[in-house]
Every structure is written in C-alpha cells, then in structure tokens.
Design a protein around this motif. Structure first.
Motif, PDB file in Angstrom:
ATOM      1  N   ARG A   1       0.977  -1.146  -0.060  1.00 10.21           N
ATOM      2  CA  ARG A   1       0.158  -0.041   0.110  1.00 10.21           C
ATOM      3  C   ARG A   1       1.089   1.129  -0.068  1.00 10.21           C
ATOM      4  NH1 ARG A   1      -4.833   1.775   2.495  1.00 10.21           N
ATOM      5  NH2 ARG A   1      -5.399   3.727   1.577  1.00 10.21           N
ATOM      6  N   ILE A   2       0.586   2.105  -0.620  1.00 10.01           N
ATOM      7  CA  ILE A   2       1.374   3.419  -0.744  1.00 10.01           C
ATOM      8  C   ILE A   2       0.338   4.562  -0.665  1.00 10.01           C
ATOM      9  CG2 ILE A   2       3.291   2.661  -2.529  1.00 10.01           C
ATOM     10  CD1 ILE A   2       1.843   4.265  -4.593  1.00 10.01           C
ATOM     11  N   ASP A   3       0.793   5.665   0.106  1.00  9.45           N
ATOM     12  CA  ASP A   3      -0.189   6.462   0.642  1.00  9.45           C
ATOM     13  C   ASP A   3      -0.523   7.608  -0.577  1.00  9.45           C
ATOM     14  OD1 ASP A   3      -0.105   5.572   3.118  1.00  9.45           O
ATOM     15  OD2 ASP A   3       1.568   6.670   3.768  1.00  9.45           O
ATOM     16  N   THR A   4       0.253   7.966  -1.609  1.00 12.31           N
ATOM     17  CA  THR A   4      -0.208   8.913  -2.638  1.00 12.31           C
ATOM     18  C   THR A   4       0.246   8.493  -3.905  1.00 12.31           C
ATOM     19  OG1 THR A   4       2.223   9.782  -2.245  1.00 12.31           O
ATOM     20  CG2 THR A   4       0.500  10.856  -1.059  1.00 12.31           C
ATOM     21  N   LEU A   5      -0.178   8.843  -4.705  1.00 12.69           N
ATOM     22  CA  LEU A   5      -0.337   8.157  -6.239  1.00 12.69           C
ATOM     23  C   LEU A   5       0.643   8.969  -6.940  1.00 12.69           C
ATOM     24  CD1 LEU A   5      -4.375   7.416  -6.834  1.00 12.69           C
ATOM     25  CD2 LEU A   5      -2.328   5.744  -6.241  1.00 12.69           C
ATOM     26  N   GLY A   6       0.431  10.116  -7.157  1.00 12.58           N
ATOM     27  CA  GLY A   6       1.496  10.911  -7.921  1.00 12.58           C
ATOM     28  C   GLY A   6       1.202  10.984  -9.455  1.00 12.58           C
ATOM     29  N   VAL A   7       2.085  11.370 -10.388  1.00 13.62           N
ATOM     30  CA  VAL A   7       1.712  11.181 -11.775  1.00 13.62           C
ATOM     31  C   VAL A   7       3.047  10.992 -12.631  1.00 13.62           C
ATOM     32  CG1 VAL A   7       0.756  12.206 -13.860  1.00 13.62           C
ATOM     33  CG2 VAL A   7      -0.417  12.657 -11.745  1.00 13.62           C
ATOM     34  N   GLY A   8       3.125   9.804 -13.219  1.00  6.63           N
ATOM     35  CA  GLY A   8       4.223   9.722 -14.089  1.00  6.63           C
ATOM     36  C   GLY A   8       4.295   8.153 -14.474  1.00  6.63           C
ATOM     37  N   ALA A   9       4.726   7.783 -15.883  1.00  8.59           N
ATOM     38  CA  ALA A   9       4.712   6.725 -16.223  1.00  8.59           C
ATOM     39  C   ALA A   9       5.601   5.596 -15.530  1.00  8.59           C
ATOM     40  CB  ALA A   9       5.452   6.796 -17.641  1.00  8.59           C
ATOM     41  N   PRO A  10       6.867   6.018 -15.196  1.00  2.37           N
ATOM     42  CA  PRO A  10       7.505   4.971 -14.047  1.00  2.37           C
ATOM     43  C   PRO A  10       6.765   4.184 -12.942  1.00  2.37           C
ATOM     44  CG  PRO A  10       8.791   6.686 -14.755  1.00  2.37           C
ATOM     45  CD  PRO A  10       7.557   7.081 -14.877  1.00  2.37           C
ATOM     46  N   ASP A  11       5.932   5.067 -12.371  1.00  2.00           N
ATOM     47  CA  ASP A  11       5.213   4.814 -11.128  1.00  2.00           C
ATOM     48  C   ASP A  11       3.887   4.275 -11.599  1.00  2.00           C
ATOM     49  OD1 ASP A  11       6.834   7.450  -9.578  1.00  2.00           O
ATOM     50  OD2 ASP A  11       7.644   5.337  -9.647  1.00  2.00           O
ATOM     51  N   LEU A  12       3.289   4.021 -12.624  1.00  3.34           N
ATOM     52  CA  LEU A  12       1.899   3.687 -13.214  1.00  3.34           C
ATOM     53  C   LEU A  12       1.493   2.424 -12.443  1.00  3.34           C
ATOM     54  CD1 LEU A  12      -0.558   4.444 -14.554  1.00  3.34           C
ATOM     55  CD2 LEU A  12       0.018   3.459 -16.658  1.00  3.34           C
ATOM     56  N   LYS A  13       2.122   1.266 -12.332  1.00  3.98           N
ATOM     57  CA  LYS A  13       1.756   0.140 -11.723  1.00  3.98           C
ATOM     58  C   LYS A  13       1.666   0.455 -10.374  1.00  3.98           C
ATOM     59  CE  LYS A  13       1.064  -4.331 -11.895  1.00  3.98           C
ATOM     60  NZ  LYS A  13       0.802  -4.745 -10.388  1.00  3.98           N
ATOM     61  N   ALA A  14       2.639   1.028  -9.477  1.00 10.78           N
ATOM     62  CA  ALA A  14       2.320   1.089  -8.173  1.00 10.78           C
ATOM     63  C   ALA A  14       1.177   2.283  -7.938  1.00 10.78           C
ATOM     64  CB  ALA A  14       3.534   2.074  -7.612  1.00 10.78           C
ATOM     65  N   GLN A  15       0.698   3.221  -8.806  1.00  8.41           N
ATOM     66  CA  GLN A  15      -0.449   3.982  -8.736  1.00  8.41           C
ATOM     67  C   GLN A  15      -1.545   3.168  -8.804  1.00  8.41           C
ATOM     68  OE1 GLN A  15      -0.218   7.253 -11.485  1.00  8.41           O
ATOM     69  NE2 GLN A  15       1.942   7.226 -11.345  1.00  8.41           N
ATOM     70  N   LEU A  16      -1.619   2.243  -9.784  1.00 14.13           N
ATOM     71  CA  LEU A  16      -2.957   1.372  -9.886  1.00 14.13           C
ATOM     72  C   LEU A  16      -3.044   0.395  -9.018  1.00 14.13           C
ATOM     73  CD1 LEU A  16      -2.277   0.453 -13.718  1.00 14.13           C
ATOM     74  CD2 LEU A  16      -4.088   1.806 -13.001  1.00 14.13           C
ATOM     75  N   ASP A  17      -2.013  -0.156  -8.354  1.00 12.56           N
ATOM     76  CA  ASP A  17      -1.959  -1.010  -7.234  1.00 12.56           C
ATOM     77  C   ASP A  17      -2.735  -0.225  -6.165  1.00 12.56           C
ATOM     78  OD1 ASP A  17      -1.086  -2.957  -8.666  1.00 12.56           O
ATOM     79  OD2 ASP A  17       0.931  -3.014  -7.564  1.00 12.56           O
ATOM     80  N   ALA A  18      -1.927   0.922  -5.846  1.00 10.11           N
ATOM     81  CA  ALA A  18      -2.634   1.743  -4.555  1.00 10.11           C
ATOM     82  C   ALA A  18      -4.285   1.935  -4.997  1.00 10.11           C
ATOM     83  CB  ALA A  18      -1.823   3.055  -4.684  1.00 10.11           C
ATOM     84  N   ALA A  19      -4.582   2.491  -6.098  1.00  8.98           N
ATOM     85  CA  ALA A  19      -6.107   2.878  -6.519  1.00  8.98           C
ATOM     86  C   ALA A  19      -6.831   1.801  -6.132  1.00  8.98           C
ATOM     87  CB  ALA A  19      -6.049   3.542  -7.779  1.00  8.98           C
ATOM     88  N   ALA A  20      -6.419   0.457  -6.147  1.00  3.48           N
ATOM     89  CA  ALA A  20      -7.413  -0.863  -6.218  1.00  3.48           C
ATOM     90  C   ALA A  20      -7.355  -1.172  -4.649  1.00  3.48           C
ATOM     91  CB  ALA A  20      -6.686  -1.969  -6.757  1.00  3.48           C
ATOM     92  N   GLN A  21      -6.514  -0.310  -3.893  1.00  2.00           N
ATOM     93  CA  GLN A  21      -6.585  -0.898  -2.357  1.00  2.00           C
ATOM     94  C   GLN A  21      -7.799  -0.300  -1.881  1.00  2.00           C
ATOM     95  OE1 GLN A  21      -4.691  -3.201  -0.861  1.00  2.00           O
ATOM     96  NE2 GLN A  21      -4.564  -3.700  -2.920  1.00  2.00           N
ATOM     97  N   PRO A  22      -8.493  -0.806  -0.658  1.00  2.00           N
ATOM     98  CA  PRO A  22      -9.369  -0.178   0.107  1.00  2.00           C
ATOM     99  C   PRO A  22      -9.039   0.996   0.905  1.00  2.00           C
ATOM    100  CG  PRO A  22      -9.965  -2.452   0.125  1.00  2.00           C
ATOM    101  CD  PRO A  22      -8.504  -2.036  -0.395  1.00  2.00           C
ATOM    102  N   LEU A  23      -9.658   1.977   0.955  1.00  2.00           N
ATOM    103  CA  LEU A  23      -9.524   3.147   1.835  1.00  2.00           C
ATOM    104  C   LEU A  23     -10.032   2.901   3.073  1.00  2.00           C
ATOM    105  CD1 LEU A  23      -8.376   6.039   1.624  1.00  2.00           C
ATOM    106  CD2 LEU A  23     -10.644   7.013   1.530  1.00  2.00           C
TER     107      LEU A  23
END
Length: 460
Positions: free
Chosen positions: A29-51
């Motif tokens: 789980r990561i706390d912030t998503l940020g924007v950028g191609a290199p971190d897209l997989k991490a962003q998607l993983d974080a967005a799919a996690q329940p708040l």
C-alpha cells in the motif's frame, strides 16, 4: 445438460481464480499516487486498495485527487499508457473501489449536512463541493468506455465478428479493454445508486448475461452484476425477471461456497448473498413462482415466519417488507451536494426509496386475501367480495383494475435487458363486466381480455 457442463466449467474457473488471488493478495500500500509513467503500476495498485474505514476527511479528499490524476493520465496521454498486463480481478478491484469511495463519501457528506452542519467537517465540505461529484465519477466511467471502444467490441462479438477489428489503438490494450468493460458494470451500479433503474439496465445492452461473460470470471463482479440487475428489475416491477437473476447467482454461490472459505472477499460475498435472499423473498411474495429447492429451503431457514407473513399479506406484513428492503437495498445516494444551510431539507436517499417501495407494497397488500376468495369461484359479485374485504365496492373495482394491469409484466428472453414480451404473472386471471367478476385460470385467461379492455375503457 449443456448448462450443467458450463456451470461446472465456471465453478472450476472460480476455483482457479481463488488460488491465483491467494498467491498475490499482499500488495504493498502506498499513501499517494503521484503522476508519471514509471510509477503507473504502483499507482494502479494503490488505487485498487480499500481506503481505511475511519479515514479522515482530508484523506478522502486526497484519494479523490489521486484518482483524478490517475485517470487523467490514463485517458489523456498522447497514446495508450504502457503497463504490465493486469489481471481481470485487479481491474475490477480498481473500478469497484473507485465507486465505493464515491458512494461512501456521498453518504458521509449527506449525514454531516443533516446532523452536524456547523462543525469543522461541514465547513471543509462546503469549501469542496465538487469533491467526489456525481458528474466527475460518471465522466470517468463513460470516458473509459469510450476510449476503449468496448461497446463496439462487444457488439461486434455478438454479431459473430472479430472485436479486435473495431478496438482501435486503445481498445486493443488489455488495460483499457478491461477497465472499459468493468466501467460498464460500474455504470450499472452508479445509476442504480442514483435511482435510475431503466438507465442502469440500458447500460448493459452490449453485455450478454450468460456464463461466458467476462464479469463471470471474477466472483465479486459476477455477484454485483446480478444483484444490481435483479434489484433494478424489482424496482421496475418486473418480478419474474428479478427472481430469475437472483436465483441464477444464488445457485451459483451455493455451488462454489467450498472454494470461498479463506477468500479475502468471503465476508462481502456472504453479505451480498444475504441481501439477495431478502430481495427474492420480497419478489416471490409479489409474484409467486416456483423456486429452486436450494433457494426455497434457504428462505424457509433464514426467514421462517417472516416469509410466511409476506406471503399472507395484510397490514402485519408491512414491517417485514420495510425491514427486508432496508437491509437488502443499495445504499442510495443523492446526485447533488446537500444543503448545509437547511439541514431539514436533506433527506436520506434510502428513506426516500423505501417510501416509494412501501407505496407499491400498499397497492398489493391484499393480493393474497383477494386471490384466496377468487380461487373459490368462477363468477363472483363485486359487492359480495367487497363485503368480505370490508371495503367500498368502487374502491375495490379500482384496486382490481390496477392489479389486473400490474399482473401483466414484461419478461426478458433475449436482446437488451429492458426488452421482453408481456406475460401474465398471476396464476389467476379475471375480468370485470358490470358488477360481475369472471375468474379463470391464467392459462384460460385470453378469452377474458376483451371483457377487461371494455371495462377499462368505461372506467376512464
């Protein structure tokens, strides 16, 4: 026999899915998503996690901003974003969590406006009226569908053509195709939460409701799709179609329950299943029909006397209808922000839809009693029946005409979910000629239609 083989294949697929999810359940789980191609997989993983359930208002607003950044990047990059091929379950989780946070925030905001409109939380909400706005959420879902060309792909497949031929640059990528597909299911859910049940069913025009559908390969998606389709049918008074939808998924769940133990979604599956048992009990009380033995036994075990009270009708059934409906209905939301300056104007959407439902219940309250009398006769005097029921004859006439009309329901067989053929949903048919009620079995009721139409013309 073919249906049984397909069901066994679906059960086997679900077992394989459970094993797969168990292997990859621990995502960081990561706390912030940020924007950028290199971190897209991490962003998607974080967005799919329940708040977190008790997340602060600041976290809820930050989550909304993160989703906006993520979907903006996916939808508005110069070309399709490049990411490792995601799984079906992962794409479903992403859309499902997005809609869940939207639903939760809307209900939280409405509750604050009704109970604590002057506190600090309310002030933050006043200053951010567009956070988790209905328009923003719908825009994301429709944009994912449009960008992926998923409706065009599904329509082509229904015609027996190659869907890839119309997929385009974005729709040919698994990420866009699967997000677009589950956005259709998401729209079904959102429109249902907003109370637009016809539009909810209309969104599924290009999705076939069968065991080969993509949603059937993800248990949570499978369960939610049939729940919202069945509930929409129920609210549109198409009870036979609602029963069919609920029965299909409940039988499937009962056959896969051994694989669900240990699944991280086990509690959610169990809760949704309980809701559908309550809804099917309501539908059967409105339109009696034969149920699968497994479902009928479960209804008797779960509700017992309550189920019997629904079937008997009368005033004593009203509290049961209300209790079951409120425990099983979606958590409805308002499409617009509440009025913090006038708390009394902010009604609870669940209470609003409960009132609408209970009006329908009151219109059918004496159905079982009337049918019990009509079964004893082939011809009956209207005034005689009104004396049995202790109601005014003309009020009874109006009631009989209304319920005669409502017994003729549309039943879906193929095509769009709103389509279907008109059929008599009652085991009895009757027509009123003057002060005489002519009763017959429903199978023989065609000869009474002319009488009924003549009398209806007189009434209006």
């Amino acid at each position: 026999m073919d249906d049984d083989l397909q069901e066994e294949t679906l059960v086997a697929d679900y077992q394989e899915q459970v094993n797969y999810e168990a292997d990859g359940a621990d995502l960081d789980r990561i706390d912030t998503l940020g924007v950028g191609a290199p971190d897209l997989k991490a962003q998607l993983d974080a967005a799919a996690q329940p708040l977190e359930y008790q997340a602060s208002i600041e976290s809820k607003i930050a989550s909304y901003d993160n989703y906006c950044s993520l979907f903006h990047y996916i939808l508005n990059s110069e070309g399709p974003v490049d990411v490792e091929q995601p799984g079906l379950g992962f794409c479903w989780d992403l859309i499902d969590e997005f809609i869940y946070q939207f639903e939760s925030f809307c209900r939280y905001r409405n509750r604050v406006a009704r109970t604590s409109p002057t506190e600090e939380e309310a002030q933050v909400l006043r200053e951010n009226p567009n956070v988790w706005g209905c328009y923003s959420v719908l825009n994301v879902l429709y944009s994912l569908i449009q960008r992926s060309q998923i409706n065009e792909q599904l329509a082509a497949q229904k015609r027996g053509e190659d869907g890839n031929a119309v997929a385009g640059e974005y729709g040919s990528r698994p990420l866009y195709r699967m997000l677009g597909y589950f956005s259709i299911i998401g729209l079904l859910r959102v429109h249902c939460l907003l109370g637009d049940f016809s539009l909810a069913l209309k969104t599924l025009d290009d999705i076939e409701m069968n065991k080969k559908a993509m949603f059937a390969r993800v248990m949570a998606a499978h369960l939610n799709t049939y729940y919202y389709v069945g509930f929409s049918y129920m609210m549109l008074r198409r009870y036979a179609d609602a029963v069919r939808m609920f029965s299909h998924i409940l039988v499937y769940v009962s056959r896969t329950k051994n694989f669900q133990k240990g699944n991280q979604q086990f509690d959610a599956i169990a809760k949704k299943t309980e809701q559908m048992y309550a809804l099917i009990a309501i539908c059967v009380s409105f339109a009696p029909t034969r149920l699968d033995d497994t479902i009928h036994t479960a209804l008797r075990e779960k509700y017992g006397e309550k189920f019997a009270r629904l079937q008997r009708g009368g005033p004593e059934s009203l509290p049961v209808y209300k209790e079951l409906f409120q425990s099983a209905c979606p958590k409805f939301i308002n499409p617009t922000p509440p009025d913090f300056d006038n708390p009394s104007l902010n009604i609870d959407p669940v209470d609003h839809h409960t009132d609408i439902f209970m009006d329908e219940v009151k219109n059918t309250l004496y159905n079982p009693t009337v049918k019990s009398y009509l079964k004893l006769y082939t011809t009956m005097d209207l005034k005689k029946l009104s004396s049995f029921l202790d109601v005014d004859p003309e009020k009874l006439r109006s009631w009989l005409l209304v319920n005669k009309q409502r017994s003729r329901q549309i039943r879906w067989s193929e095509g769009g979910l709103l389509e279907g053929e008109t059929a008599n949903s009652s085991e009895l048919d009757y027509a009123i000629e003057g002060d005489l009620i002519h009763i017959s079995e429903a199978k023989q009721g065609r000869r009474l239609v002319d009488w009924y139409l003549r009398n209806l013309a007189r009434a209006y």
